[in-house]
Scaffold this active site. Sequence first.
Site, PDB file in Angstrom:
ATOM      1  CG  ASP A 225     -13.049   5.055   6.439  1.00  0.00           C
ATOM      2  OD1 ASP A 225     -14.218   5.023   6.302  1.00  0.00           O
ATOM      3  OD2 ASP A 225     -12.247   5.070   5.438  1.00  0.00           O
TER       4      ASP A 225
ATOM      5  CE  LYS B 139      -3.803   2.181   2.430  1.00  0.00           C
ATOM      6  NZ  LYS B 139      -5.011   1.990   3.535  1.00  0.00           N
TER       7      LYS B 139
HETATM    8  P1  ADP Z   1      -7.659   3.528   1.163  1.00  0.00           P
HETATM    9  O1  ADP Z   1      -6.860   3.747   2.671  1.00  0.00           O
HETATM   10  O2  ADP Z   1      -7.181   4.385   0.100  1.00  0.00           O
HETATM   11  O3  ADP Z   1      -9.208   3.325   1.555  1.00  0.00           O
HETATM   12  P2  ADP Z   1      -7.295   0.522   1.507  1.00  0.00           P
HETATM   13  O4  ADP Z   1      -6.469  -0.085   2.511  1.00  0.00           O
HETATM   14  O5  ADP Z   1      -8.840   0.478   2.151  1.00  0.00           O
HETATM   15  O6  ADP Z   1      -7.039   2.023   1.111  1.00  0.00           O
HETATM   16  O7  ADP Z   1      -7.406  -0.405   0.146  1.00  0.00           O
HETATM   17  C1  ADP Z   1      -7.933  -0.013  -0.815  1.00  0.00           C
HETATM   18  C2  ADP Z   1      -8.263  -1.286  -1.520  1.00  0.00           C
HETATM   19  O8  ADP Z   1      -7.416  -2.194  -1.848  1.00  0.00           O
HETATM   20  C3  ADP Z   1      -9.428  -2.129  -0.618  1.00  0.00           C
HETATM   21  O9  ADP Z   1     -10.747  -1.958  -0.903  1.00  0.00           O
HETATM   22  C4  ADP Z   1      -9.266  -3.650  -1.283  1.00  0.00           C
HETATM   23  O10 ADP Z   1      -9.890  -3.953  -2.188  1.00  0.00           O
HETATM   24  C5  ADP Z   1      -7.551  -3.467  -1.608  1.00  0.00           C
HETATM   25  N1  ADP Z   1      -6.787  -3.929  -0.570  1.00  0.00           N
HETATM   26  C6  ADP Z   1      -6.089  -3.343   0.617  1.00  0.00           C
HETATM   27  N2  ADP Z   1      -5.298  -3.970   1.092  1.00  0.00           N
HETATM   28  C7  ADP Z   1      -5.348  -5.197   0.720  1.00  0.00           C
HETATM   29  C8  ADP Z   1      -4.711  -6.591   1.355  1.00  0.00           C
HETATM   30  N3  ADP Z   1      -4.200  -6.751   2.229  1.00  0.00           N
HETATM   31  N4  ADP Z   1      -4.857  -7.580   0.255  1.00  0.00           N
HETATM   32  C9  ADP Z   1      -6.103  -7.683  -0.912  1.00  0.00           C
HETATM   33  N5  ADP Z   1      -6.615  -6.358  -1.087  1.00  0.00           N
HETATM   34  C10 ADP Z   1      -6.455  -5.379  -0.451  1.00  0.00           C
HETATM   35 MG    MG Z   2     -10.370   1.843   2.479  1.00  0.00          MG
END
Ligand code: ADP
Ligand code: MG
Length: 392
Positions: free
Chosen positions: A226, A121
């Site tokens: 959130d 991320k």
């Molecule tokens: P943001 O803070 O921008 O909302 P998130 O952490 O919610 O970011 O991640 C955005 C999207 O990425 C999630 O809705 C999911 O689909 C995907 N995602 C995030 N982390 C993971 C993970 N560890 N494994 C698989 N998909 C992930």
């Molecule tokens: Mg998110």
Amino acid sequence: MKLDVNALRYLTKDDFRVLTAVEMGMRNHEIVPAELVDRIAGLKHGGTYKVLRNLLKNKLVHHDATKYDGYRLTYLGYDFLAIKTLVNRGVFASVGRQIGVGKESDIFEVATEDGTVLAMKLHRLGRTSFRAVKSKRDYLRHRRSFNWLYLSRLAALKEFAFMKALGDHGFPVPTAVDCNRHCVIMSLVQGYPLVQVKELQNPDDVFDTILGLIVRLAEHGLIHCDFNEFNIMIDDDEKITVIDFPQMVSVSHRNAQMFFDRDIECIYKFFNKRFNLKSEKNEVEDGSESDGEGTSRPSFLSVKKDAGSLDKELAASGFTRKAQVDMEKYIEEDAEGQDSSSDDDDEIGDAVPIYSLKIDQDHSDELDCNLTSRNSGGPGTFSEEHGTSCSG
Ligand code: ADP
Ligand code: MG
């Protein structure tokens, strides 16, 4: 934004040295004077300027000559620094496809040497404030005072610390693997965001599990803030995993009750609408805590009474009070300044394809090493540790 890591293959030690010098200069300059970059990098025979042209060509830095001849990192430049450091540490070896786009993050698959796929991320706090500055909206101008490098780094550091602590306490979250700068590496969650799921076999069980998690979090002293269908992943066995932690707060936060109730409300609403879950629990529409028949929404005050101290443990974990305050300020301003222009182009510019890349290990000596030995510039230029290391 898209992440084209292809160029990473061809960058030399000197390229990274100059890129790192720009990063260091950005601690106290929005635009780093070219001359300062040169002094920090300490390359011989004007080498820095040649390298800067190459970095510019690859969109790793942005040139700004409005006030003086200067440079700043682009997101891509910052991404490369983090990726390179993590690759050098052996955390992963290649970058794959993009699997998620958040408002202020981009998520990619990465793979380790032995083929294990992880999630990366990249935090992009301040992405919206760039746009705000661009679109010259006066009331958002003050957000310039936040440095996006700093904010994105804080978000990653916080996310990593919280994910680790929650995992250690048995919460269903991704395994926190490592973090550097604005980048968090975690296990890849199997399954889909709940928002994509149209049907559940046991909606009641899933609903209870999710509510139970909000309560258990608060009992540990924390509120997600959130907690919604976008940040809950669910697999084929209807096992859930919670993600996305940069905005979490302690139950002693001044707005804790509101955040707690809002998290609960989101889940009620979603299950009601999507799965038509009209249990007696769901009929309480006025936000009161009891429906008069003995079933009640979790009450913040009764949960808080027995709250543990994970929030305090975390406060002691290196995510400092000041960091917390800065993040909160940003999040609050962001909430005030929300706009719908979220799919404007970002500062990296054109969309570029994502390549799967085997990163060339030859050029990949640890970035943080040995900078002092070649530094002919001012004293102390390299004395501070740079980047963010969560794992030491
Ligand atoms: P943001 O803070 O921008 O909302 P998130 O952490 O919610 O970011 O991640 C955005 C999207 O990425 C999630 O809705 C999911 O689909 C995907 N995602 C995030 N982390 C993971 C993970 N560890 N494994 C698989 N998909 C992930
Ligand atoms: Mg998110």
